[in-house]
Design a protein around this motif. Sequence first.
Motif, short mmCIF file in Angstrom:
data_model
loop_
_atom_site.label_atom_id
_atom_site.label_comp_id
_atom_site.label_asym_id
_atom_site.label_seq_id
_atom_site.Cartn_x
_atom_site.Cartn_y
_atom_site.Cartn_z
N ALA A 77 6.41 -10.48 -2.70
CA ALA A 77 6.87 -9.16 -2.28
C ALA A 77 5.78 -8.11 -2.53
O ALA A 77 5.09 -8.15 -3.54
N PHE A 78 5.66 -7.20 -1.59
CA PHE A 78 4.78 -6.03 -1.71
C PHE A 78 5.69 -4.83 -1.51
O PHE A 78 6.47 -4.80 -0.56
N PHE A 79 5.57 -3.84 -2.39
CA PHE A 79 6.50 -2.71 -2.31
C PHE A 79 5.88 -1.46 -2.91
O PHE A 79 4.89 -1.55 -3.66
N GLY A 80 6.45 -0.34 -2.57
CA GLY A 80 5.97 0.94 -3.09
C GLY A 80 6.74 2.09 -2.48
O GLY A 80 7.78 1.89 -1.85
N LYS A 81 6.18 3.28 -2.67
CA LYS A 81 6.81 4.51 -2.19
C LYS A 81 5.86 5.30 -1.32
O LYS A 81 4.65 5.30 -1.54
N TYR A 82 6.43 6.02 -0.37
CA TYR A 82 5.64 6.91 0.48
C TYR A 82 5.46 8.24 -0.24
O TYR A 82 6.42 8.87 -0.66
N LEU A 83 4.21 8.65 -0.39
CA LEU A 83 3.88 9.91 -1.06
C LEU A 83 3.69 11.06 -0.07
O LEU A 83 3.92 12.21 -0.39
N GLU A 84 3.22 10.70 1.13
CA GLU A 84 2.95 11.72 2.15
C GLU A 84 3.19 11.09 3.52
O GLU A 84 2.76 9.98 3.78
N VAL A 85 3.90 11.81 4.37
CA VAL A 85 4.15 11.37 5.74
C VAL A 85 3.97 12.56 6.66
O VAL A 85 4.78 13.51 6.63
N ILE A 86 2.91 12.55 7.45
CA ILE A 86 2.67 13.60 8.45
C ILE A 86 2.67 12.88 9.79
O ILE A 86 1.72 12.14 10.10
N PRO A 87 3.74 13.02 10.58
CA PRO A 87 3.86 12.25 11.82
C PRO A 87 2.60 12.33 12.69
O PRO A 87 2.02 13.40 12.88
N ASN A 88 2.19 11.16 13.15
CA ASN A 88 1.05 10.99 14.05
C ASN A 88 -0.29 11.40 13.44
O ASN A 88 -1.28 11.53 14.16
N ALA A 89 -0.33 11.63 12.11
CA ALA A 89 -1.58 12.09 11.50
C ALA A 89 -1.94 11.37 10.19
O ALA A 89 -3.10 11.01 10.00
N ARG A 90 -0.95 11.14 9.30
CA ARG A 90 -1.31 10.64 7.97
C ARG A 90 -0.13 9.98 7.28
O ARG A 90 0.99 10.50 7.31
N LEU A 91 -0.41 8.87 6.62
CA LEU A 91 0.54 8.17 5.75
C LEU A 91 -0.15 7.88 4.42
O LEU A 91 -1.30 7.45 4.42
N VAL A 92 0.56 8.11 3.32
CA VAL A 92 0.04 7.76 2.00
C VAL A 92 1.17 7.04 1.27
O VAL A 92 2.30 7.52 1.26
N TRP A 93 0.84 5.87 0.67
CA TRP A 93 1.85 5.14 -0.08
C TRP A 93 1.26 4.46 -1.30
O TRP A 93 0.06 4.24 -1.38
N THR A 94 2.14 4.18 -2.25
CA THR A 94 1.75 3.43 -3.44
C THR A 94 1.97 1.95 -3.18
O THR A 94 2.79 1.56 -2.35
N ASN A 95 1.22 1.14 -3.90
CA ASN A 95 1.40 -0.31 -3.89
C ASN A 95 1.78 -0.66 -5.33
O ASN A 95 0.94 -0.61 -6.21
N GLU A 96 3.04 -0.96 -5.55
CA GLU A 96 3.56 -1.07 -6.91
C GLU A 96 3.78 -2.50 -7.38
O GLU A 96 4.41 -2.72 -8.42
N GLU A 97 3.26 -3.48 -6.64
CA GLU A 97 3.50 -4.87 -7.02
C GLU A 97 2.69 -5.33 -8.23
O GLU A 97 2.93 -6.38 -8.78
N SER A 98 1.71 -4.54 -8.64
CA SER A 98 0.96 -4.86 -9.87
C SER A 98 0.52 -3.56 -10.54
O SER A 98 0.52 -2.49 -9.93
N ASP A 99 0.14 -3.67 -11.80
CA ASP A 99 -0.30 -2.49 -12.54
C ASP A 99 -1.62 -1.93 -12.01
O ASP A 99 -1.93 -0.76 -12.20
N ASP A 100 -2.41 -2.79 -11.37
CA ASP A 100 -3.73 -2.38 -10.88
C ASP A 100 -3.75 -2.11 -9.37
O ASP A 100 -4.79 -2.18 -8.74
#
Length: 161
Positions: A77-100
Amino acid sequence: MKNRTTVERKSERELVVTRTFDGPTRIVFEAWTRPELFRQWWVPKSMGMLLRSCEMDVRVGGGYRLVFGQDAATAMAFFGKYLEVIPNARLVWTNEESDDAAVTTVTFEEKGGKTLLVLRELYPSKQALDAAGTGAADAMPEQFEQLDELLVTLGASAGRS
Protein backbone atom coordinates in the motif's frame (compact mmCIF):
# COMPACT_ATOMS: atom_id res chain seq x y z
CA MET A 1 9.00 12.97 -32.47
CA LYS A 2 8.14 11.00 -29.35
CA ASN A 3 7.98 12.83 -26.02
CA ARG A 4 10.90 12.12 -23.72
CA THR A 5 10.89 11.74 -19.96
CA THR A 6 13.90 13.17 -18.13
CA VAL A 7 14.78 12.07 -14.61
CA GLU A 8 17.37 14.12 -12.71
CA ARG A 9 18.67 14.19 -9.20
CA LYS A 10 18.65 17.94 -8.59
CA SER A 11 20.18 17.85 -5.11
CA GLU A 12 21.01 15.44 -2.30
CA ARG A 13 17.30 15.33 -1.39
CA GLU A 14 15.38 16.05 -4.62
CA LEU A 15 14.48 14.02 -7.69
CA VAL A 16 12.83 15.82 -10.65
CA VAL A 17 11.00 14.15 -13.54
CA THR A 18 9.95 16.24 -16.57
CA ARG A 19 7.87 15.43 -19.65
CA THR A 20 5.71 17.21 -22.19
CA PHE A 21 2.37 15.54 -22.95
CA ASP A 22 0.32 16.00 -26.12
CA GLY A 23 -2.83 17.29 -24.52
CA PRO A 24 -4.26 20.28 -22.64
CA THR A 25 -3.58 20.59 -18.91
CA ARG A 26 -7.26 20.02 -18.11
CA ILE A 27 -7.14 16.47 -19.51
CA VAL A 28 -3.68 15.66 -18.10
CA PHE A 29 -4.78 16.91 -14.65
CA GLU A 30 -7.91 14.73 -14.81
CA ALA A 31 -5.73 11.69 -15.56
CA TRP A 32 -3.88 12.40 -12.29
CA THR A 33 -6.96 13.09 -10.16
CA ARG A 34 -9.77 10.78 -11.36
CA PRO A 35 -9.30 7.23 -10.03
CA GLU A 36 -10.94 5.62 -13.07
CA LEU A 37 -8.33 7.30 -15.31
CA PHE A 38 -5.35 7.08 -12.93
CA ARG A 39 -5.65 3.31 -12.59
CA GLN A 40 -5.39 2.94 -16.39
CA TRP A 41 -1.83 4.28 -16.58
CA TRP A 42 -0.06 4.38 -13.20
CA VAL A 43 1.29 0.81 -12.92
CA PRO A 44 3.97 -0.02 -15.52
CA LYS A 45 2.66 -2.97 -17.55
CA SER A 46 6.15 -4.52 -17.66
CA MET A 47 6.01 -5.05 -13.87
CA GLY A 48 3.11 -7.49 -14.23
CA MET A 49 1.42 -6.03 -11.16
CA LEU A 50 -2.15 -4.94 -10.68
CA LEU A 51 -3.43 -1.77 -9.06
CA ARG A 52 -5.82 -3.67 -6.81
CA SER A 53 -7.31 -0.58 -5.17
CA CYS A 54 -7.24 3.14 -5.99
CA GLU A 55 -8.90 5.57 -3.57
CA MET A 56 -8.41 9.29 -4.16
CA ASP A 57 -10.06 12.19 -2.33
CA VAL A 58 -8.32 14.97 -4.25
CA ARG A 59 -8.78 18.04 -2.05
CA VAL A 60 -6.61 19.76 0.54
CA GLY A 61 -6.62 17.43 3.55
CA GLY A 62 -8.06 14.58 1.50
CA GLY A 63 -6.20 11.30 1.23
CA TYR A 64 -5.22 8.65 -1.26
CA ARG A 65 -4.48 4.96 -0.93
CA LEU A 66 -3.08 2.79 -3.71
CA VAL A 67 -2.70 -0.97 -3.26
CA PHE A 68 -0.49 -2.89 -5.71
CA GLY A 69 0.25 -6.58 -6.02
CA GLN A 70 -0.33 -9.85 -7.81
CA ASP A 71 -2.62 -11.02 -4.99
CA ALA A 72 -3.57 -10.13 -1.42
CA ALA A 73 -0.47 -11.87 -0.02
CA THR A 74 1.94 -9.70 -2.07
CA ALA A 75 -0.03 -6.44 -1.85
CA MET A 76 1.80 -3.20 -0.98
CA ALA A 77 0.00 0.00 0.00
CA PHE A 78 1.05 3.57 -0.78
CA PHE A 79 -0.89 6.33 0.95
CA GLY A 80 -0.81 9.93 2.06
CA LYS A 81 -2.61 13.25 2.13
CA TYR A 82 -3.08 16.06 -0.36
CA LEU A 83 -1.46 19.27 0.89
CA GLU A 84 -2.25 21.49 -2.09
CA VAL A 85 -4.68 21.12 -4.99
CA ILE A 86 -4.86 23.84 -7.66
CA PRO A 87 -7.00 22.51 -10.52
CA ASN A 88 -5.11 22.13 -13.81
CA ALA A 89 -1.96 23.64 -12.26
CA ARG A 90 -0.52 21.90 -9.17
CA LEU A 91 -0.83 18.90 -6.86
CA VAL A 92 1.19 18.34 -3.67
CA TRP A 93 0.88 15.21 -1.54
CA THR A 94 2.64 13.33 1.23
CA ASN A 95 3.85 9.76 0.90
CA GLU A 96 3.25 8.28 4.34
CA GLU A 97 4.08 4.60 3.80
CA SER A 98 7.49 5.02 5.46
CA ASP A 99 9.23 7.41 7.83
CA ASP A 100 11.62 8.46 5.06
CA ALA A 101 9.01 9.10 2.41
CA ALA A 102 9.00 12.07 0.07
CA VAL A 103 6.62 14.94 -0.48
CA THR A 104 5.61 14.95 -4.15
CA THR A 105 4.77 18.09 -6.13
CA VAL A 106 3.41 17.90 -9.67
CA THR A 107 2.97 21.04 -11.77
CA PHE A 108 1.04 21.27 -15.03
CA GLU A 109 1.82 24.11 -17.46
CA GLU A 110 0.01 24.48 -20.77
CA LYS A 111 2.13 25.42 -23.77
CA GLY A 112 0.41 25.54 -27.15
CA GLY A 113 -2.13 22.81 -26.40
CA LYS A 114 0.50 20.60 -24.78
CA THR A 115 1.26 20.15 -21.09
CA LEU A 116 4.68 20.50 -19.52
CA LEU A 117 4.57 18.30 -16.43
CA VAL A 118 7.23 18.55 -13.72
CA LEU A 119 7.17 16.05 -10.85
CA ARG A 120 9.42 16.76 -7.85
CA GLU A 121 10.02 14.36 -4.99
CA LEU A 122 11.63 15.97 -1.95
CA TYR A 123 13.00 13.51 0.61
CA PRO A 124 13.75 14.33 4.26
CA SER A 125 17.45 13.44 3.81
CA LYS A 126 20.10 12.31 1.32
CA GLN A 127 19.94 8.86 2.95
CA ALA A 128 16.18 8.66 2.35
CA LEU A 129 16.60 9.44 -1.36
CA ASP A 130 19.50 6.99 -1.60
CA ALA A 131 17.38 4.31 0.11
CA ALA A 132 14.46 4.96 -2.26
CA GLY A 133 16.82 4.02 -5.05
CA THR A 134 15.93 4.40 -8.67
CA GLY A 135 12.96 2.01 -8.76
CA ALA A 136 10.25 4.64 -9.03
CA ALA A 137 12.35 6.86 -11.28
CA ASP A 138 13.08 3.92 -13.57
CA ALA A 139 9.35 3.17 -13.82
CA MET A 140 8.25 6.72 -14.65
CA PRO A 141 9.21 6.73 -18.35
CA GLU A 142 6.99 3.67 -18.90
CA GLN A 143 4.20 5.11 -16.76
CA PHE A 144 4.32 8.35 -18.73
CA GLU A 145 4.24 6.42 -22.05
CA GLN A 146 1.07 4.75 -20.78
CA LEU A 147 -0.35 8.15 -19.85
CA ASP A 148 0.43 9.36 -23.38
CA GLU A 149 -1.54 6.40 -24.77
CA LEU A 150 -4.48 7.19 -22.47
CA LEU A 151 -4.44 10.87 -23.51
CA VAL A 152 -4.80 9.80 -27.16
CA THR A 153 -7.98 7.88 -26.31
CA LEU A 154 -9.29 10.70 -24.10
CA GLY A 155 -8.59 13.24 -26.84
CA ALA A 156 -10.35 11.05 -29.39
CA SER A 157 -13.41 10.64 -27.18
CA ALA A 158 -13.42 14.37 -26.28
CA GLY A 159 -13.44 15.21 -29.98
CA ARG A 160 -16.63 13.20 -30.52
CA SER A 161 -18.70 14.85 -27.81
